[in-house]
Every structure is written in structure tokens, then in C-alpha cells.
Scaffold this active site. Structure first.
Site, short mmCIF file in Angstrom:
data_model
loop_
_atom_site.label_atom_id
_atom_site.label_comp_id
_atom_site.label_asym_id
_atom_site.label_seq_id
_atom_site.Cartn_x
_atom_site.Cartn_y
_atom_site.Cartn_z
N THR A 8 17.39 -9.18 10.42
CA THR A 8 17.12 -8.43 9.19
C THR A 8 18.44 -7.97 8.58
O THR A 8 19.45 -7.89 9.28
CB THR A 8 16.23 -7.20 9.46
OG1 THR A 8 15.82 -6.63 8.23
CG2 THR A 8 16.96 -6.14 10.27
N ASN A 9 18.39 -7.64 7.29
CA ASN A 9 19.49 -6.93 6.65
C ASN A 9 18.98 -5.61 6.08
O ASN A 9 19.66 -4.95 5.30
CB ASN A 9 20.12 -7.78 5.53
CG ASN A 9 21.03 -8.87 6.10
OD1 ASN A 9 21.78 -8.63 7.04
ND2 ASN A 9 20.92 -10.06 5.55
N LYS A 13 15.47 -0.36 8.72
CA LYS A 13 15.01 -0.89 10.01
C LYS A 13 16.13 -0.83 11.04
O LYS A 13 15.91 -0.47 12.19
CB LYS A 13 14.56 -2.35 9.86
CG LYS A 13 13.26 -2.51 9.09
CD LYS A 13 12.83 -3.96 9.15
CE LYS A 13 11.56 -4.19 8.36
NZ LYS A 13 11.14 -5.59 8.40
N ASP A 69 7.73 -8.32 12.36
CA ASP A 69 6.87 -8.61 11.22
C ASP A 69 5.75 -7.58 11.22
O ASP A 69 5.24 -7.20 12.27
CB ASP A 69 6.31 -10.03 11.28
CG ASP A 69 5.90 -10.51 9.90
OD1 ASP A 69 6.69 -10.38 8.95
OD2 ASP A 69 4.77 -11.02 9.75
N PHE A 150 8.16 3.83 1.83
CA PHE A 150 8.20 2.64 0.99
C PHE A 150 6.87 1.90 1.15
O PHE A 150 6.00 2.34 1.89
CB PHE A 150 9.38 1.74 1.41
CG PHE A 150 9.18 1.08 2.75
CD1 PHE A 150 9.36 1.78 3.92
CD2 PHE A 150 8.77 -0.26 2.83
CE1 PHE A 150 9.15 1.18 5.16
CE2 PHE A 150 8.56 -0.87 4.07
CZ PHE A 150 8.76 -0.14 5.23
N LYS A 173 7.30 10.26 10.62
CA LYS A 173 6.67 8.93 10.45
C LYS A 173 7.11 7.98 11.56
O LYS A 173 6.29 7.32 12.19
CB LYS A 173 7.02 8.34 9.08
CG LYS A 173 6.41 6.96 8.88
CD LYS A 173 6.91 6.23 7.64
CE LYS A 173 6.53 4.76 7.73
NZ LYS A 173 7.15 3.93 6.70
P1 IMP Z 1 7.89 -6.42 6.94
O1 IMP Z 1 7.34 -7.50 7.80
O2 IMP Z 1 8.46 -5.27 7.72
O3 IMP Z 1 8.83 -6.91 5.89
O4 IMP Z 1 6.65 -5.77 6.17
C1 IMP Z 1 5.84 -6.52 5.29
C2 IMP Z 1 5.28 -5.62 4.21
O5 IMP Z 1 4.42 -4.64 4.80
C3 IMP Z 1 6.31 -4.82 3.44
O6 IMP Z 1 6.78 -5.51 2.32
C4 IMP Z 1 5.53 -3.59 3.02
O7 IMP Z 1 4.80 -3.86 1.85
C5 IMP Z 1 4.56 -3.40 4.16
N1 IMP Z 1 5.06 -2.41 5.13
C6 IMP Z 1 5.74 -2.68 6.28
N2 IMP Z 1 6.04 -1.55 6.93
C7 IMP Z 1 5.54 -0.55 6.16
C8 IMP Z 1 5.56 0.86 6.30
O8 IMP Z 1 6.08 1.46 7.26
N3 IMP Z 1 4.95 1.55 5.32
C9 IMP Z 1 4.37 0.96 4.24
N4 IMP Z 1 4.35 -0.34 4.05
C10 IMP Z 1 4.93 -1.11 5.02
#
Ligand code: IMP
Length: 202
Positions: A8-9, A13, A69, A150, A173
Site C-alpha cells: 500500500t501507499n 494504513k 483488502d 473516511f 475506531k
Molecule cells: P480497502 O480494501 O482498504 O481499499 O477498502 C475498500 C473500500 O472499503 C474503501 O474504498 C472504502 O470505501 C471502504 N472502507 C475500507 N475501510 C473502511 C473503513 O474503515 N471505514 C469506512 N470505509 C472503509
């Protein structure tokens, strides 16, 4: 010191993982590892995407690495948006677009149950291990936010709390969230192993 590339960048995270590991493992981002380009995320499960992202790094570096993910799984929508959470309202959509689509899909729906699930895939010495975190809660009927968080945070209220994720301090959180719990498991595993165990697990 043991070193892992995190696929990741995303600064948030990386900070979260570094805090959980408390300096015991060196975490290197994609940019710090000199890796650039789009990592494919074309699997239809969280586990598949986490594996795909970690494998992308492993194939290029043969360094120990991990990827995560996350998906929001809504009961009344048969688990959607799930693995498609980032692009629920379409390619290149905003967080607000996704929330609008979600609130529209749940309009008039009494069952607001949902969960966030994160899967982490760790590749050590070429062997894979998975860690999972999950938080249950419900989708609110409108946004509640103090500007924290977010994604879907303004409309997700975790069980046992009376506020949304977007109204909580980040450390609160992180202590109960899907990603926080998955990272905690990864950190526990790493603290119990010295980096050579993975090979003998298979
Ligand atoms: P990722 O796999 O972490 O990139 O998450 C995929 C998508 O899930 C993100 O683009 C957000 O829309 C949503 N998401 C992931 N983690 C969170 C969180 O902690 N709160 C709210 N939305 C999240």
C-alpha cells in the site's frame, strides 16, 4: 530487524500497522520499496484480492510482504457492496457517491445490519497466511460525522456504540475496527514467530 513490505501507499494504513507493531518489525511501503504501478484487484473475494496484491509484491521482490483488502457487507443487500466497496457507485466514484448509492439502496429497509471485514494476506518465504478482522453494526439512515474517518464511516455505527465511525476518535475506531482487529492478529503472529516459522507451517 525483520522487514515486511506492505502493499500500500495509504499513509493511514501504514501508520496504523506501524503503531500496532510498536517498532518490532520494519514496515516498508510500496514507494519506499521502489515499486510503482497499479496493483490488480480483480478477484471476487477479499481473500483473493489480498492474495493477488501480496503476490504482486512477492513476484517482483521475493521479499516478505503483506496486503489487505476490506469490504462493507450489508445483510439486506446480500453482502453487497462487499469486495466492490471502493467502486460501488462506479469506477473513480467518490466516498460520497458510494454513501448516496448505499442509502438509496436501503431506503425504507428496516434491516440495517452490516459488517466491515478485512483480510490480510502475509507472504513469508513464499508461504501464505491469512488474518481476518470483522466488526458488526448497522447502516444509519443519514450521515453522522465529526469529520473523522473516511469511506462509509459516516453511515456505519458499530454495535455497542451510539455514534458512527466518523464521530469517533481514530484510536477508538482502530481499537474495535475490522482493520484494527486484523492488524492485531498479524502483530500477534509476528511477535510469536521469528520469520522462519512460515516455511515450516506448510
Ligand atoms: P480497502 O480494501 O482498504 O481499499 O477498502 C475498500 C473500500 O472499503 C474503501 O474504498 C472504502 O470505501 C471502504 N472502507 C475500507 N475501510 C473502511 C473503513 O474503515 N471505514 C469506512 N470505509 C472503509
Amino acid at each position: 530487524m525483520r522487514r515486511l513490505i506492505f502493499a500500500t501507499n495509504n499513509k493511514h494504513k501504514v501508520e496504523e500497522v506501524r503503531a500496532a507493531l510498536n517498532g518490532t518489525v520494519e514496515i516498508v511501503t510500496l514507494a519506499e520499496a521502489g515499486l510503482c504501478g497499479e496493483i490488480p484487484e480483480t478477484a471476487d473475494t477479499l481473500q483473493g484480492n489480498a492474495l493477488q496484491k501480496a503476490q504482486w509484491v512477492w513476484e517482483r521482490t521475493h521479499c516478505d510482504c503483506f496486503a489487505d483488502d476490506t469490504g462493507l457487507e450489508v445483510e439486506a443487500l446480500d453482502g453487497a457492496p462487499g469486495v466492490y466497496s471502493a467502486r460501488y457507485a462506479g469506477e473513480h466514484c467518490s466516498f460520497d457517491d458510494n454513501i448516496d448509492k448505499l442509502l438509496g439502496a436501503l431506503e425504507g429497509e428496516n434491516n440495517r445490519r452490516a459488517d466491515f471485514r478485512t483480510v490480510i494476506c502475509l507472504i513469508e518465504g513464499g508461504n501464505t497466511q491469512y488474518f481476518e478482522g470483522r466488526v458488526d453494526g448497522q447502516i444509519l439512515t443519514e450521515r453522522h460525522s465529526n469529520g473523522e474517518g473516511f469511506g462509509y464511516d459516516p453511515v456505519f455505527m458499530p454495535d455497542r456504540f451510539a455514534v458512527s465511525f466518523a464521530e469517533m476518535p481514530l484510536d477508538v475506531k482502530n481499537s474495535i475496527s475490522h482493520r484494527g482487529l486484523a492488524v492485531k492478529q498479524l502483530a500477534e503472529y509476528l511477535s510469536q514467530t521469528n520469520g522462519t516459522q512460515a516455511a515450516s507451517l506448510q
